[in-house]
Design an enzyme around this catalytic site. Structure first.
Site, PDB file in Angstrom:
ATOM      1  N   GLU A 384       0.843  -1.210   0.000  1.00 33.57           N
ATOM      2  CA  GLU A 384       0.000   0.000   0.000  1.00 33.57           C
ATOM      3  C   GLU A 384       0.875   1.255   0.000  1.00 33.57           C
ATOM      4  O   GLU A 384       0.600   2.230   0.699  1.00 33.57           O
ATOM      5  CB  GLU A 384      -0.993  -0.018   1.174  1.00 33.57           C
ATOM      6  CG  GLU A 384      -2.000  -1.171   1.052  1.00 33.57           C
ATOM      7  CD  GLU A 384      -3.207  -1.039   1.963  1.00 33.57           C
ATOM      8  OE1 GLU A 384      -3.482   0.067   2.443  1.00 33.57           O
ATOM      9  OE2 GLU A 384      -3.860  -2.068   2.183  1.00 33.57           O
ATOM     10  N   GLN A 487      15.904  13.962  -2.345  1.00 30.93           N
ATOM     11  CA  GLN A 487      15.160  13.001  -1.525  1.00 30.93           C
ATOM     12  C   GLN A 487      15.481  13.093  -0.032  1.00 30.93           C
ATOM     13  O   GLN A 487      14.596  12.943   0.798  1.00 30.93           O
ATOM     14  CB  GLN A 487      15.409  11.589  -2.033  1.00 30.93           C
ATOM     15  CG  GLN A 487      14.855  11.381  -3.441  1.00 30.93           C
ATOM     16  CD  GLN A 487      14.519   9.937  -3.738  1.00 30.93           C
ATOM     17  OE1 GLN A 487      15.032   9.020  -3.098  1.00 30.93           O
ATOM     18  NE2 GLN A 487      13.654   9.729  -4.713  1.00 30.93           N
TER      19      GLN A 487
HETATM   20  C1  LIG Z   1       2.579  -9.826   0.501  1.00 27.11           C
HETATM   21  C2  LIG Z   1       2.264  -8.775  -0.511  1.00 27.11           C
HETATM   22  C3  LIG Z   1       0.953  -8.467  -0.801  1.00 27.11           C
HETATM   23  C4  LIG Z   1       0.656  -7.512  -1.789  1.00 27.11           C
HETATM   24  N1  LIG Z   1      -0.652  -7.267  -2.112  1.00 27.11           N
HETATM   25  C5  LIG Z   1      -0.929  -6.490  -3.195  1.00 27.11           C
HETATM   26  C6  LIG Z   1      -2.268  -6.377  -3.684  1.00 27.11           C
HETATM   27  O1  LIG Z   1      -3.218  -6.931  -3.114  1.00 27.11           O
HETATM   28  N2  LIG Z   1      -2.471  -5.643  -4.810  1.00 27.11           N
HETATM   29  C7  LIG Z   1      -1.460  -5.010  -5.465  1.00 27.11           C
HETATM   30  O2  LIG Z   1      -1.714  -4.372  -6.484  1.00 27.11           O
HETATM   31  N3  LIG Z   1      -0.175  -5.079  -5.012  1.00 27.11           N
HETATM   32  C8  LIG Z   1       0.112  -5.820  -3.903  1.00 27.11           C
HETATM   33  N4  LIG Z   1       1.397  -5.924  -3.455  1.00 27.11           N
HETATM   34  C9  LIG Z   1       2.457  -5.182  -4.112  1.00 27.11           C
HETATM   35  C10 LIG Z   1       2.985  -4.023  -3.277  1.00 27.11           C
HETATM   36  O3  LIG Z   1       2.054  -2.996  -3.235  1.00 27.11           O
HETATM   37  C11 LIG Z   1       4.347  -3.622  -3.855  1.00 27.11           C
HETATM   38  O4  LIG Z   1       5.260  -4.602  -3.428  1.00 27.11           O
HETATM   39  C12 LIG Z   1       4.779  -2.231  -3.439  1.00 27.11           C
HETATM   40  O5  LIG Z   1       3.996  -1.270  -4.084  1.00 27.11           O
HETATM   41  C13 LIG Z   1       6.240  -1.937  -3.735  1.00 27.11           C
HETATM   42  O6  LIG Z   1       6.573  -2.313  -5.033  1.00 27.11           O
HETATM   43  P1  LIG Z   1       7.848  -3.250  -5.268  1.00 27.11           P
HETATM   44  O7  LIG Z   1       7.788  -4.352  -4.291  1.00 27.11           O
HETATM   45  O8  LIG Z   1       7.885  -3.590  -6.705  1.00 27.11           O
HETATM   46  O9  LIG Z   1       9.089  -2.362  -4.870  1.00 27.11           O
HETATM   47  P2  LIG Z   1       9.870  -1.312  -5.802  1.00 27.11           P
HETATM   48  O10 LIG Z   1       8.921  -0.300  -6.305  1.00 27.11           O
HETATM   49  O11 LIG Z   1      10.725  -2.035  -6.770  1.00 27.11           O
HETATM   50  O12 LIG Z   1      10.798  -0.607  -4.723  1.00 27.11           O
HETATM   51  C14 LIG Z   1      12.028  -1.185  -4.285  1.00 27.11           C
HETATM   52  C15 LIG Z   1      12.677  -0.231  -3.278  1.00 27.11           C
HETATM   53  O13 LIG Z   1      12.952   1.013  -3.912  1.00 27.11           O
HETATM   54  C16 LIG Z   1      12.319   2.074  -3.221  1.00 27.11           C
HETATM   55  N5  LIG Z   1      11.847   3.050  -4.193  1.00 27.11           N
HETATM   56  C17 LIG Z   1      11.059   2.833  -5.270  1.00 27.11           C
HETATM   57  N6  LIG Z   1      10.839   3.984  -5.923  1.00 27.11           N
HETATM   58  C18 LIG Z   1      11.506   4.950  -5.248  1.00 27.11           C
HETATM   59  C19 LIG Z   1      11.678   6.347  -5.418  1.00 27.11           C
HETATM   60  N7  LIG Z   1      11.089   7.021  -6.404  1.00 27.11           N
HETATM   61  N8  LIG Z   1      12.437   7.004  -4.530  1.00 27.11           N
HETATM   62  C20 LIG Z   1      13.020   6.371  -3.494  1.00 27.11           C
HETATM   63  N9  LIG Z   1      12.891   5.055  -3.282  1.00 27.11           N
HETATM   64  C21 LIG Z   1      12.146   4.351  -4.141  1.00 27.11           C
HETATM   65  C22 LIG Z   1      11.169   1.433  -2.466  1.00 27.11           C
HETATM   66  O14 LIG Z   1      10.776   2.192  -1.343  1.00 27.11           O
HETATM   67  C23 LIG Z   1      11.773   0.100  -2.091  1.00 27.11           C
HETATM   68  O15 LIG Z   1      12.543   0.225  -0.933  1.00 27.11           O
HETATM   69  C24 LIG Z   1       1.712  -6.851  -2.456  1.00 27.11           C
HETATM   70  C25 LIG Z   1       3.036  -7.139  -2.136  1.00 27.11           C
HETATM   71  C26 LIG Z   1       3.332  -8.096  -1.189  1.00 27.11           C
HETATM   72  C27 LIG Z   1       4.769  -8.428  -0.900  1.00 27.11           C
END
Ligand SMILES: Cc1cc2nc3c(=O)[nH]c(=O)nc-3n(C[C@H](O)[C@H](O)[C@H](O)COP(=O)(O)OP(=O)(O)OC[C@H]3O[C@@H](n4cnc5c(N)ncnc54)[C@H](O)[C@@H]3O)c2cc1C
Length: 573
Positions: A384, A487
């Site tokens: 979220e 940032q």
């Molecule tokens: C158990 C689980 C349940 C989930 N349930 C749902 C669901 O029901 N529906 C759904 O749609 N999604 C769901 N998700 C997805 C979840 O919302 C995403 O994992 C989340 O949005 C982060 O995306 P990512 O994991 O790809 O991380 P990334 O976006 O790849 O980020 C990786 C790291 O980089 C950092 N980062 C990214 N962009 C920036 C920036 N611009 N500046 C600084 N730092 C940055 C992040 O904070 C993080 O530390 C779920 C995920 C999990 C693990």
């Protein structure tokens, strides 16, 4: 009028913070029954929760029990067969279920907070009549499908595509990953690009039973293992025109509105988890003896218990304030919702760490509850919206929206972004002028009558609201539009804002509780005083670091390590 955004202009929107809101009478009645029913249903199942965590799944019969309790219809209006709880009432239910098991809360929460929320917020009368009764009974369980392998935080880069057919229906293709309830849902809110690969995003209601919809295997996760998380695949799925949510091309707005509105559910869950940890830690500290003394007598153990309590009270105060904003029709609450999510999720992780530390060796054993809670709560700072991205969002929306929320400043703030040389000093000037006008002493006084012991914490927030405005001004002056790429500085602005908003919620709640006689009121005042002192130390440090920091050196170090690809030093060389 957003409280948080106003803080950045040196203004405390007192009328939106005091008095601390009460739960609606109707919520109290439903909650009275619901909280007991949850305890009776979930209370005896703690061994099952452990087993289901290891086996990674919730039996269908248990999910039927959740349906029978009405837990899928919590926020659906009564006319559609739900319980009609407000956001505040709903967050309280999730707090109760989370005090037993996080996976249970996730199953319920993914359905209500995000899965079917789009229909509640944006559905037509026909869509509501068609789906809400079945969603309320749990005949249909819902999930929210936004994330893709290439689109996590950058949700706007999704590639799932829906193409309009001649008859007005849509053909959907793509794959979503990590979808909570993915394997048990009957209805998905799906976000897809429409018309062209670069087209705008549109939200659709998609039924799991339609041809071409399928889901992958249950993911083997670190925590919340019993809750269903899967990929969801769409292969030439035909969606009727009537299943577009809101309007074509408005999907990103729909997704963000759902996530903002759902954040109090997550916050409520975090508070429930903290309450359980405090109960475990208290019992452990009183029963475990070392050096001939219950460890509860040791200052360092007591400190952990009081800090957990303080964090829990602060998170609770902020989460329910935000829920109240949503329930009372405030439109601009997304920054406050993000602040409460960041604070509550991090507070729970601190509490899990400290509660396990109090239990020490026995806390490390899998028999004890701590390891599962530690694994379960880890997700809260990730989904979220990651807390990093939310901090950037808090700071940037605060800075950018200053002009919109403060009519008299609009032209000046536009100048900062369009021509920042012209905008020099505008926020500081504004904050100081306004504060002087309001109080005659240079600070935005909280004028609500507060008991004497709460004046001191009030002064901390008064002073640091001015500091936040000055800091925002300083950064805008120095970096202009380039602030968006600073940032470290944005995080600092967000952190001061979070401390101010959460602290003001604590102050308001303590003021309300101080009217009640007895120990709880006295302790609430004490907590408000301590929170303000702790927040003051954090904010003072953060303000100092805006001008004196090691950002550049740290950036160079990161660059060096990223180039090397690993840690290059070794005592052997
Ligand atoms: C158990 C689980 C349940 C989930 N349930 C749902 C669901 O029901 N529906 C759904 O749609 N999604 C769901 N998700 C997805 C979840 O919302 C995403 O994992 C989340 O949005 C982060 O995306 P990512 O994991 O790809 O991380 P990334 O976006 O790849 O980020 C990786 C790291 O980089 C950092 N980062 C990214 N962009 C920036 C920036 N611009 N500046 C600084 N730092 C940055 C992040 O904070 C993080 O530390 C779920 C995920 C999990 C693990």
């Amino acid at each position: 009028m957003s409280v948080a955004k106003n803080l950045m202009a040196g203004r405390i929107l007192e009328e939106a913070l005091f008095p601390y809101p009460d739960l609606r009478e109707k919520d109290r009645e439903v909650l009275g029954m619901m909280v007991d029913a949850i305890d009776q249903f979930l209370g005896p199942r703690h061994q099952d929760f452990k087993r289901w965590d290891r086996e990674a799944g919730q039996p269908a019969q248990f999910i039927q029990g959740l349906r029978d309790l009405g837990l899928f219809g919590l926020i659906i209006p009564e006319e559609h067969g739900g319980l009609g709880l407000s956001n505040a009432g709903y967050a309280r239910v999730l707090s109760q279920s989370s005090s037993h098991d996080s996976s249970v809360s996730l199953t319920i929460g993914a359905h209500s907070s995000i899965g079917m929320k789009g229909i509640l917020l944006f559905g037509t009368a026909e869509q509501k009549a068609r789906y809400l009764p079945r969603l309320a009974s749990g005949e249909m369980i819902a999930a929210f499908c936004l994330t893709e392998s290439g689109a996590g935080s950058d949700a706007a880069s999704i590639r799932t595509q829906a193409v309009k057919d001649a008859d007005g229906s849509w053909i959907l293709n793509g794959e979503k990953i990590w979808i909570t309830n993915g394997g048990i849902a009957d209805l998905y809110t799906v976000f897809a690009r429409t018309s062209s690969p670069a087209g705008k995003i549109t939200a659709f209601v998609v039924e799991a039973a339609w041809p071409g919809v399928s889901h992958g295997q249950h993911e083997d996760k670190m925590g919340i293992r019993a809750s269903s998380t899967t990929t969801v695949n769409f292969a030439d799925v035909r969606i009727p025109a009537a299943n577009v949510l809101d309007a074509e091309g408005k999907g990103f707005k729909v997704a963000m509105a759902i996530l903002n509105n759902g954040r109090t559910g997550l916050g409520g869950g975090a508070v429930g988890g903290m309450k359980t940890l405090i109960a475990h830690a208290t019992r452990q500290a009183q029963t475990r003896k070392q050096f001939g003394t219950p460890i509860a007598e040791f200052g360092l153990v007591r400190d952990k218990i009081s800090q957990m309590t303080l964090d829990c009270f602060a998170a609770e105060s902020a989460v329910w304030m935000v829920a109240h904003y949503i329930d009372s029709g405030v439109e601009d609450y997304s920054v406050e919702a993000a602040m409460s999510k960041v604070f509550a999720s991090e507070a729970l992780q601190r509490a899990a760490y400290e509660a396990l530390q109090i239990a020490a060796g026995s806390g490390f054993m899998r028999d004890a509850p701590y390891e599962q809670i530690t694994r379960d709560c880890r997700i809260l700072t990730i989904f979220e919206g990651t807390n990093e991205v939310l901090r950037l969002y808090i700071a940037l929306s605060g800075l950018k929206d200053l002009g919109k929320s403060l009519g008299e400043l609009k032209a000046a703030v536009d100048d900062i972004f369009n021509n920042f040389i012209k905008g020099f000093g505008v926020l500081t000037d504004y904050a100081e002028k306004r504060l002087t006008r309001a109080t005659g002493v240079g600070r935005d006084k909280i004028l609500t009558p507060l008991p004497q012991p709460l004046r001191e914490p009030a002064e901390v927030y008064e002073r640091y609201t001015l500091e936040l405005a000055k800091a925002s001004d300083h950064l805008l002056r120095k970096h202009g539009k380039a602030i968006a790429d600073r940032q470290h500085d944005l995080k600092r602005i967000a952190d001061i804002g979070i401390d101010l908003f959460v602290g003001l919620c604590v102050l308001s709640r303590a003021a309300a509780l101080s009217k009640a006689t007895g120990e709880q009121g006295v302790q609430a005042i004490g907590m408000a005083r301590v929170f303000a002192q702790q927040a003051k130390r954090r904010m003072a440090n953060t303000v100092r670091r805006i001008t004196r920091n090691e950002d550049e050196e740290m950036g160079r170090l990161a660059g060096f390590i990223l180039d090397k690809g690993s840690y290059p030093w070794d005592v052997m060389s």
